[in-house]
Write an enzyme that holds these catalytic residues in place. Structure first.
Site, PDB file in Angstrom:
ATOM      1  N   CYS A  97       7.035 -11.151   4.220  1.00  0.00           N
ATOM      2  CA  CYS A  97       6.835 -11.136   5.362  1.00  0.00           C
ATOM      3  C   CYS A  97       6.229 -12.522   6.000  1.00  0.00           C
ATOM      4  CB  CYS A  97       5.567 -10.207   5.599  1.00  0.00           C
ATOM      5  SG  CYS A  97       4.150 -10.431   4.651  1.00  0.00           S
TER       6      CYS A  97
ATOM      7  N   PRO B 213       0.832  -1.257  -0.152  1.00  0.00           N
ATOM      8  CA  PRO B 213       0.089   0.093   0.029  1.00  0.00           C
ATOM      9  C   PRO B 213       0.854   1.435  -0.121  1.00  0.00           C
ATOM     10  CG  PRO B 213       0.014  -0.755   2.354  1.00  0.00           C
ATOM     11  CD  PRO B 213       0.827  -1.888   1.351  1.00  0.00           C
TER      12      PRO B 213
END
Length: 612
Positions: A527, A316
């Site tokens: 991640c 984002p």
């Protein structure tokens, strides 16, 4: 005779009282075990065996437990182009004092968990200031612009249970619960079931519906939206909720209102298992909430003023804007993503933070390298704009090298809000929405507004970029995300899906390698805790591209990578790092004293490509 009768009566009465007290204590003990937060993270059995072989049984158990809980602090990145850490700490302190948040925050102890490596231990010592202050500045050199705000938990909550009289209850979806554990409220779409006779203003216990094994060998909920909860052992979902209560709140709608509405807050969470301050609409433009490893990944890239940098999977926009700020907004950061709406989000964030060096494109990372016909030049490719309302050339721009000028994102349309949806219109008219309208609205809420209903503005498509056209490239690859926390379920991933993630990332890495010029830098991050997407990718990169070499990272606060290999039942051998390479990558362990998400960073120096 009368005395003997009275004696027998007293004896029977004492036995009855004892049995009643024992029964009461037993029920209360059962209630304390039930109405608590003690989730067990479920994995696919083959995946669990794979991770145990990588980490060891004890260590993997610690990782699994840590993943079910949020970090005990919020990490804030200060926009140093607009403010300073000291100014932000002062402003946040004043805000929290007004809200009374400091009364809810307890001290945390980063030393309670045994360190998995010496680096994490040193980091815990450096962050000793967190032992005494609610808000503190990061003590890691070069990360002084990072601010930590402490949270607390898990807390034991009294849900008002009485024997044979369970509290009123709201059952939420797993995704909703994971957001609530991070500080969000319970919104209407997240409610799955509710006790009967719940009215607006009632105090309710909030529990979680987590996927359970299904007869076909998969996983499922087995519960439909609108189910009535009884709170007694006769409730078909009674035992599934044991140890999965995330807090207590006050309903903002009645049961009927919750299941008729399409948006809005259903439960105002005023007593949480984990208490983390919310930063929604706080100091907009001055701060950005971001995980510590993500901030470190931007630092590992080491961006310099005037350079041309690509963020291949930018949405984002957290790392994109971090890179731009590290460059003092001087140079050019190309932010690409394949989603139209996500590119719009990057534009909005860049405008909010006041950054002008970011140029956004809609582009699939698998097609990042432009197919050349021998007649194209880079300037025409990247700077011939058709949509002047989105990106325009600055009249006062300075050359960035190779005759290229910087560009500005105009995010004036980014704050345009959507009109009221059909649910509110129907509610205002006091009529029922059709089932078709309900399904359409629910799909829109689940999948996003789509291009035709986007928040306004347009994004420019890119046909890709020429080889060797960037000084540095960041590939924060889409992954299994098995390092994100809190996580209440992980059974959807199989060995096959994990391998598919790895194959997908290799294809993106193949594109990234071509775009970095000789002498440049390529940073790869994920991640996830999956070695197949982390160390195995590094092994592939070093074995495939001889001009790549692992480079030291600064700051280096994560742990060492995994050395060795793993052989699967089908004979496939997954190679990881070799001895001497483990200290050149950063692996962030969610069970370590740093208390971060699971994350991995590898930095590659790009040598001469003449031998290709």
């Amino acid at each position: 005779m009368k005395k003997k009768g009275r004696g027998l009566f007293a004896a029977f009465r004492q036995i009855f009282v004892t049995l009643r007290n024992t029964s009461f204590q037993t029920k209360m003990s059962e209630a304390s075990e039930r109405y608590c937060y003690n989730p067990i993270l479920r994995w696919n059995p083959q995946v669990e065996d794979y991770f145990i072989s990588a980490y060891g049984s004890s260590h993997f158990a610690q990782i699994s437990k840590a993943l079910t809980r949020p970090s005990c602090y919020s990490c804030i990145r200060v926009n140093t182009l607009k403010s300073t850490s000291d100014a932000v700490i002062e402003k946040l302190g004043e805000i929290m004092r007004k809200l009374g948040s400091q009364n809810d925050v307890k001290d945390i102890n980063l030393k309670e968990t045994k360190a998995s490596n010496d680096i994490d231990s040193d980091m815990a010592e450096k962050q000793s200031s967190l032992q005494h202050e609610t808000i503190s500045k990061c003590q890691i050199p070069c990360l002084e612009y990072v601010v930590f705000v402490k949270g607390s938990g898990p807390h034991a909550i009294d849900y008002g249970y009485l024997p044979d009289k369970p509290p009123k209850e709201v059952l939420v979806s797993r995704k909703c619960a994971e957001a609530v554990l991070r500080g969000a409220q319970v919104y209407v779409p997240g409610v799955m079931a509710c006790s009967s006779h719940v009215e607006e203003g009632d105090l309710v216990a909030v529990s979680v519906a987590v996927e359970q094994p299904s007869p076909d060998g998969g996983w499922g909920l087995g519960i439909t939206r609108g189910t009535v909860l009884q709170g007694l052992p006769t409730d078909p979902f009674y035992f599934e909720r044991n140890g999965l209560y995330i807090g207590q709140g006050t309903t903002k709608l009645s049961r009927t209102g919750i299941f008729r509405a399409f948006q809005g807050i259903a439960v105002d969470m005023n007593n949480r298992v984990f208490k983390l301050p919310s930063f929604y609409d706080v100091l907009e433009g001055e701060i950005f909430l971001q995980n510590l490893p993500s901030i470190v990944a931007a630092h590992a890239l080491d961006p310099q003023k005037g350079e041309r940098i690509l963020d291949m999977c930018a949405a984002p926009g957290g790392k994109t804007t971090a890179i731009a700020i590290l460059m003092k907004d001087e140079g050019e950061v190309i932010a690409a993503d394949r989603s139209h709406n996500k590119v719009m989000d990057i534009q909005k964030l860049a405008a909010e933070l006041g950054l002008t060096c970011i140029t956004t494109y809609k582009l699939d990372a698998l097609k990042a390298v432009r197919k050349t016909n021998g007649s194209s030049d880079m300037t025409t490719l990247c700077y011939n704009k058709d949509n002047n309302d989105v990106v325009i050339q600055r009249s006062d721009s300075k050359p960035l090298g190779n005759g290229v000028t910087s560009t500005t994102i105009l995010g004036s349309n980014a704050d345009t809000t959507c009109k009221e949806n059909v649910s509110n219109e129907k509610a205002n008219e006091r009529t029922y929405a059709s089932k078709a309208d309900i399904r359409k609205t629910m799909r829109r809420m689940r999948n996003g507004p789509g291009r035709n209903q986007s928040l306004g503005g347009r994004v420019e498509n890119s046909k890709g970029f020429l080889p060797d056209s960037f000084d540095r490239v960041l590939l924060d690859a889409p992954c299994s995300a098995l390092g994100l926390r809190p996580r209440l379920f992980a059974g959807e991933e199989t060995i096959e899906t994990l391998r598919n993630h790895a194959k997908y990332q290799r294809r993106m890495f193949d594109q990234a390698v071509q775009l970095v010029r000789p002498g440049g830098v390529l940073v790869y991050s994920t991640c996830t805790i999956n070695p197949g997407e982390n160390e195995a990718l590094v092994r592939y990169a070093l074995d495939t591209y001889k001009f790549l070499s692992l480079a030291p990272q600064h700051p280096r606060i994560g742990g060492a990578g995994l050395v060795g290999s793993c052989e699967f039942a089908d004979g496939y051998v997954e190679e990881w790092l070799r001895a001497g390479e483990e200290e050149l990558v950063q692996r962030f362990d969610p069970s370590s004293p740093l208390d971060t998400i699971g994350f991995f960073i590898a930095k590659f120096a790009v040598g001469s490509k003449d031998d290709l």
